[in-house]
Design a protein around this motif. Structure first.
Motif, short mmCIF file in Angstrom:
data_model
loop_
_atom_site.label_atom_id
_atom_site.label_comp_id
_atom_site.label_asym_id
_atom_site.label_seq_id
_atom_site.Cartn_x
_atom_site.Cartn_y
_atom_site.Cartn_z
N ASP A 15 1.76 12.19 -9.92
CA ASP A 15 1.17 13.53 -9.83
C ASP A 15 2.25 14.61 -9.92
OD1 ASP A 15 -1.27 12.32 -9.58
OD2 ASP A 15 -1.35 12.49 -7.37
N TRP A 16 3.38 14.37 -9.26
CA TRP A 16 4.48 15.34 -9.27
C TRP A 16 5.01 15.53 -10.69
CZ3 TRP A 16 6.89 18.71 -6.10
CH2 TRP A 16 8.18 19.12 -6.41
N LYS A 59 0.83 -1.20 0.00
CA LYS A 59 0.00 0.00 0.00
C LYS A 59 0.87 1.26 0.00
CE LYS A 59 -4.03 -2.03 2.30
NZ LYS A 59 -4.91 -1.99 3.51
N TYR A 60 1.97 1.20 0.78
CA TYR A 60 2.87 2.36 0.82
C TYR A 60 3.48 2.63 -0.55
CZ TYR A 60 7.30 4.80 1.38
OH TYR A 60 8.36 5.66 1.22
N ARG A 61 3.93 1.59 -1.25
CA ARG A 61 4.55 1.78 -2.55
C ARG A 61 3.55 2.28 -3.58
NH1 ARG A 61 8.17 -3.81 -2.61
NH2 ARG A 61 9.89 -3.02 -1.27
N GLU A 62 2.33 1.74 -3.55
CA GLU A 62 1.31 2.23 -4.47
C GLU A 62 1.00 3.70 -4.23
OE1 GLU A 62 -1.96 -0.36 -3.85
OE2 GLU A 62 -1.13 -2.03 -5.04
N TYR A 63 0.93 4.07 -2.98
CA TYR A 63 0.65 5.48 -2.66
C TYR A 63 1.81 6.37 -3.12
CZ TYR A 63 -0.22 9.68 0.11
OH TYR A 63 -0.43 10.99 0.50
N ARG A 64 3.06 5.91 -2.92
CA ARG A 64 4.24 6.70 -3.31
C ARG A 64 4.33 6.86 -4.82
NH1 ARG A 64 9.78 6.25 -4.29
NH2 ARG A 64 11.06 7.75 -3.12
N GLN A 65 4.01 5.78 -5.56
CA GLN A 65 4.04 5.87 -7.01
C GLN A 65 2.96 6.82 -7.53
OE1 GLN A 65 3.66 1.86 -8.41
NE2 GLN A 65 5.74 1.24 -7.75
N ARG A 92 1.74 9.43 -5.95
CA ARG A 92 2.17 10.81 -5.68
C ARG A 92 3.30 11.23 -6.63
NH1 ARG A 92 -1.59 9.73 -3.34
NH2 ARG A 92 -2.31 10.65 -5.30
N ALA A 93 4.21 10.29 -6.98
CA ALA A 93 5.29 10.61 -7.92
C ALA A 93 4.73 10.92 -9.30
CB ALA A 93 6.28 9.45 -7.98
#
Length: 687
Positions: free
Chosen positions: A632-633, A621-627, A629-630
């Motif tokens: 979006d950036w 879940k953490y990796r999916e959320y980080r990807q 956000r990346a």
């Protein structure tokens, strides 16, 4: 005077004096063509619709009570008060009728109408054949019963067979493959009950119900039933879903006791009123029928009032200079008379035979006496005289004798030896506690004053006097044996007590010394593997909860619960294995050890797998959320460039170097976790 608009409209075309008006023509109240009535009956006739007859209204709400006292007008009000007190417990009485003769005397039967048929049916079931006094017994029926009995057909037709109703398994808790025990936790007084399974690695909640009982709950002796208390009586629950097995109508019952074989239950209501003197009732558990009732005891007695023999064949109660023994299933006095024993103070049953022991108090020059009575033949198989007050010192002071140094004797009756010899154990100090080892031949005595307390362990020997095994010093005032013997917990109860000592009586090794401040109770589980200490909210309002310990004194679990009130392990029936089979299992326990060890490893592996799976899911879940956000950036880069005059400030050289350094430090500080899993199980057969 102002005129209404309606008046003006009427007066616009006044009739002349000469014009004839037709007052005989009937007005037309019909609705015009195409009129739609959108007003419901509830809006127009709400008050009348409340009185509309219902399908449930009728004779099924009415009960007929026969067997009432026949009283005159001067006592009618008192009779009505008694009847209302008895029958209003089942529901609201909306109407009542007391037929009378020409002289105003009641006829002996009355009619009572309840607000619904359910209350009427419950009143019939609970009060039919209920005694009002010695001369009057209620015969209660529904009013519809008269029509039913009038229409009995002349030719009898056999009833249709009823479908078989599968009864829930009452011993389901014994079928657990891992033999996990269960325990009951009470929260508050009648707030909630919880039933847990003492599984590993964490206990599992099996059942939780708010307001399951109004006071407290108890297990039956063999663990089959759970009994709860309610204002109308007592209920028994059983089966995997704890469905209601039986209920006993006894208003405000506050005490119950089971017979050892769970065939009967005794309920006692010290304040309840059923319109008679049935304060003490014995019920058949399977059928729910009342077997016999007794008037309340004449004086204060300890509970339970009735004490049962091991096989449920007899039960007895103590009276003034008498011992009353009853037999089942007739529930009459044994030989139709009580046993006259002047001065009797107490009695108890043998845990294995139909032998009863009682003691008679000392009176003047007659010593106290302990007698063993065999039933049903009432033969005195052994008797022993005792001198209750014994002193070790005698001092003469001015023609006055003074005694000091009181000492005590424990009389040990060897029940399995010829002629039942008796040995004595002398203790020259005050006695604080005494307890037999449940499985074995040892007993423990706590003696001494508060400043110098000691615990003495003795062993009973065949053909010899009991021998002292060990004497320990400590500030303990209670002793708790394991149900399987050998292990014991010494405890100190009091306002500031809480000391615990876990002891192995094989070699008297102190396995652990611990403390549970302000504890109010201790209870072993049926297997002797666990011990629970608790602080009840009924004693202390702070730090309420319970601790689960191993038999060696290792703390396994601390549970703090606000309002914690009671904790009870679910009892188990006696093992069907013979003594020889049990000895063989203990002797060959090492053969079974690999199987248990394998199960423990599998259990711990399962817990580890669940932990790893949980952590893996969190990392995913953490990796999916980080990807996300990346992404979006990256999508917002053109907008950032436009806002910053097309100067790329996302990763300047200095920032990039700092980020690389941080990444290097993070990689250096990574912790690698190794988890071992149980892959294969091999079973080795040992001849």
């Amino acid at each position: 005077m102002a005129k209404k608009k309606g008046d003006e409209k009427v007066n616009q075309t006044p009739h002349s004096d000469n014009e004839e008006q037709n007052f005989d023509e009937e007005p037309n109240f019909d609705d015009p063509e195409g009129f739609v009535d959108d007003v419901s009956d509830e809006e127009l006739l709400a008050d009348l619709l409340e009185q509309k007859p219902k399908e449930s209204d009728g004779y099924e709400n009415v009960v007929v009570v026969d067997g009432c006292p026949q009283v005159g007008p001067e006592r009618l009000e008192k009779l009505q008060s008694v009847i209302n007190k008895i029958f209003s417990k089942f529901g609201t009485i909306v109407n009542e009728y007391y037929p009378t003769t020409e002289t105003g005397v009641t006829t002996g039967y009355i009619f009572l109408e309840y607000s619904n048929p359910q209350n009427a049916a419950e009143a019939v079931q609970a009060t039919n054949n209920c005694k009002l006094d010695k001369q009057h017994t209620f015969l209660v029926n529904l009013f519809t019963d008269f029509k039913k009995y009038e229409e009995i057909p002349q030719e009898w037709e056999p009833p249709a067979p009823q479908p078989f109703k599968v009864q829930s398994d009452l011993q389901w808790y014994l079928m657990d493959p891992d033999a996990y025990d269960q325990f009951l936790v009470g929260i508050g007084t009648g707030v909630a009950l919880q039933v847990w399974q003492n599984a590993l690695p964490e206990p599992t909640l099996l059942q939780e119900r708010p307001n399951w009982t109004e006071t407290y709950a108890v297990w039956s002796p063999l663990g089959t039933y759970l009994a709860t208390f309610h204002w109308r009586g007592v209920a028994l629950w059983a089966g995997p879903k704890f469905t209601q097995f039986q209920k006993f109508y006894h208003p405000e019952a506050r005490f119950i006791s089971f017979s050892p074989c769970e065939n009967y239950i005794v309920t006692f209501s010290p304040t309840g009123d059923r319109g008679d003197d049935k304060k003490l009732i014995i019920w058949d558990i399977r059928t729910g029928q009342e077997k016999r009732s007794f008037p309340p005891p004449d004086e204060y007695v300890t509970w339970p009032i009735f004490r049962w023999s091991k096989d449920d064949r007899f039960f007895a109660r103590l009276g003034a200079d008498v011992l009353s023994v009853y037999e089942t299933p007739g529930f009459g006095l044994l030989d139709k008379k009580s046993i006259r024993i002047p001065g009797i103070r107490d009695f108890c049953w043998s845990p294995s035979d139909n032998v009863l022991a009682y003691w008679v108090a000392e009176e003047k020059d007659v010593p106290a006496r302990v007698t063993l009575l065999e039933l049903p033949n009432r033969a005195e198989i052994r008797s022993k005289n005792l001198f209750v007050d014994r002193y070790s010192k005698l001092k003469k002071d001015k023609n006055e004798l003074k005694y000091s140094g009181m000492y005590y004797n424990f009389e040990i009756f060897h029940m399995r030896e010829k002629e039942i010899p008796v040995d004595s154990v002398e203790i020259k100090e005050p006695i604080q506690a005494f307890a037999w080892e449940p499985v074995g031949s040892k007993f423990a005595i706590i003696h001494g004053d508060q400043a110098n307390m000691q615990v003495s362990f003795y062993r009973v020997n065949t053909g010899q006097a009991p021998s002292l095994l060990k004497k320990l010093a400590g500030s303990f005032n209670h002793v708790f044996w394991s149900p399987q013997g050998q292990f014991v917990v010494l405890a100190n109860f009091g306002l500031t007590g809480g000391a615990l000592e876990f002891l192995d009586t094989n070699d008297f090794t102190i396995m652990n010394v611990a403390d549970h401040y302000q504890m109010s109770g201790i209870e072993w589980d049926p297997t002797g593997r666990y011990v629970v200490t608790g602080v009840s909210s009924l004693k202390c309002k702070m730090d309420c909860g319970y601790y689960i310990w191993s038999f060696q004194g290792k703390i396994l679990r601390r549970v703090m619960k606000e309002g914690f009130a009671q904790f009870h392990w679910r009892p188990r029936p006696p093992t069907p294995l013979s003594e020889k089979q049990q000895k063989d299992i203990k002797k060959n326990l090492k053969k079974y050890y690999p199987q248990f060890e394998s199960k423990d490893r599998m259990r711990s592996t399962k817990a580890s797998k669940e932990l790893v799976a949980k952590r893996t899911e969190q990392m995913k879940k953490y990796r999916e959320y980080r990807q996300a956000r990346a992404a979006d950036w990256a999508a917002q880069k053109s907008r950032r460039l436009a806002l910053r005059d097309y100067v790329d400030t996302d990763a300047p050289p200095a920032a990039a170097a700092a980020a690389a350094a941080d990444a290097s430090d993070a990689a250096a500080n990574d912790v690698e976790e190794l988890v071992e899993f149980f892959v294969k199980e091999e079973t080795t057969v040992i001849d």
